[in-house]
Design an enzyme around this catalytic site. Structure first.
Site, mmCIF file in Angstrom:
data_model
loop_
_atom_site.group_PDB
_atom_site.id
_atom_site.type_symbol
_atom_site.label_atom_id
_atom_site.label_comp_id
_atom_site.label_asym_id
_atom_site.label_seq_id
_atom_site.Cartn_x
_atom_site.Cartn_y
_atom_site.Cartn_z
ATOM 1 N N CYS A 1 43.491 38.309 43.826
ATOM 2 C CA CYS A 1 42.664 39.246 43.077
ATOM 3 C C CYS A 1 43.012 39.151 41.591
ATOM 4 C CB CYS A 1 42.892 40.681 43.547
ATOM 5 S SG CYS A 1 42.279 41.012 45.197
ATOM 6 N N GLN A 2 42.014 39.332 40.763
ATOM 7 C CA GLN A 2 42.222 39.344 39.312
ATOM 8 C C GLN A 2 43.052 40.563 38.918
ATOM 9 O OE1 GLN A 2 38.510 39.241 37.216
ATOM 10 N NE2 GLN A 2 39.433 39.573 35.226
#
Length: 144
Positions: A56-57
């Site tokens: 995930c960013q």
């Protein structure tokens, strides 16, 4: 785990119906962010490496608890980003408080396809969403 309205009081069907009311994506994003605000707070002690969602960013954690008496999985999720909390809330509406088999059988691609959301997310947000779903499906696989 604390009370979580997603999956019972707030369902994926509810969200899809609500999203149909909005004509533009700015309003849809606001709605999704507001969904994220309804997520229960995840205690800091659950924000561990084991619960961390890689890929995930933003920072995302998913914790689960299996309830053998009802054969259901209950999740808590948290993120440091408002839009990601909203996306996580949408995932919770689809998966929380469901039997492992139902989680594994659910067409999450179709669910998000109905929202037309994926095409409006950056590639890194889309990958993060897939990572959240994969972590939930791993938990379901372990308890089927």
């Amino acid at each position: 785990m604390s009370s979580n309205p997603f999956g019972s009081e707030i369902t994926g069907t509810d969200i899809l119906e609500d999203l149909e009311f909005f004509d533009d994506w700015e309003d849809r994003y606001r709605y999704i962010i507001d969904l994220g605000k309804k997520l229960p707070t995840m205690p800091d002690e659950l924000k561990t490496d084991l619960n961390f969602v890689h890929g995930c960013q933003s920072q995302v954690w998913i914790s689960h608890q299996f309830q053998p008496d009802s054969n259901t999985l209950h999740f808590l999720v948290d993120s440091d980003a408002h839009i990601v909390r909203g996306l996580a809330a949408m995932v919770m509406a689809a998966f929380n408080q469901k039997p492992p088999r139902d989680i594994l059988d659910f067409d999450i691609e179709g669910y998000f396809g109905n929202t037309q959301l994926i095409q409006h997310l950056s590639p890194t947000r889309g990958n993060g969403l897939k990572s959240m779903v994969n972590k939930i499906r791993e938990a379901a696989s372990a308890h089927r």
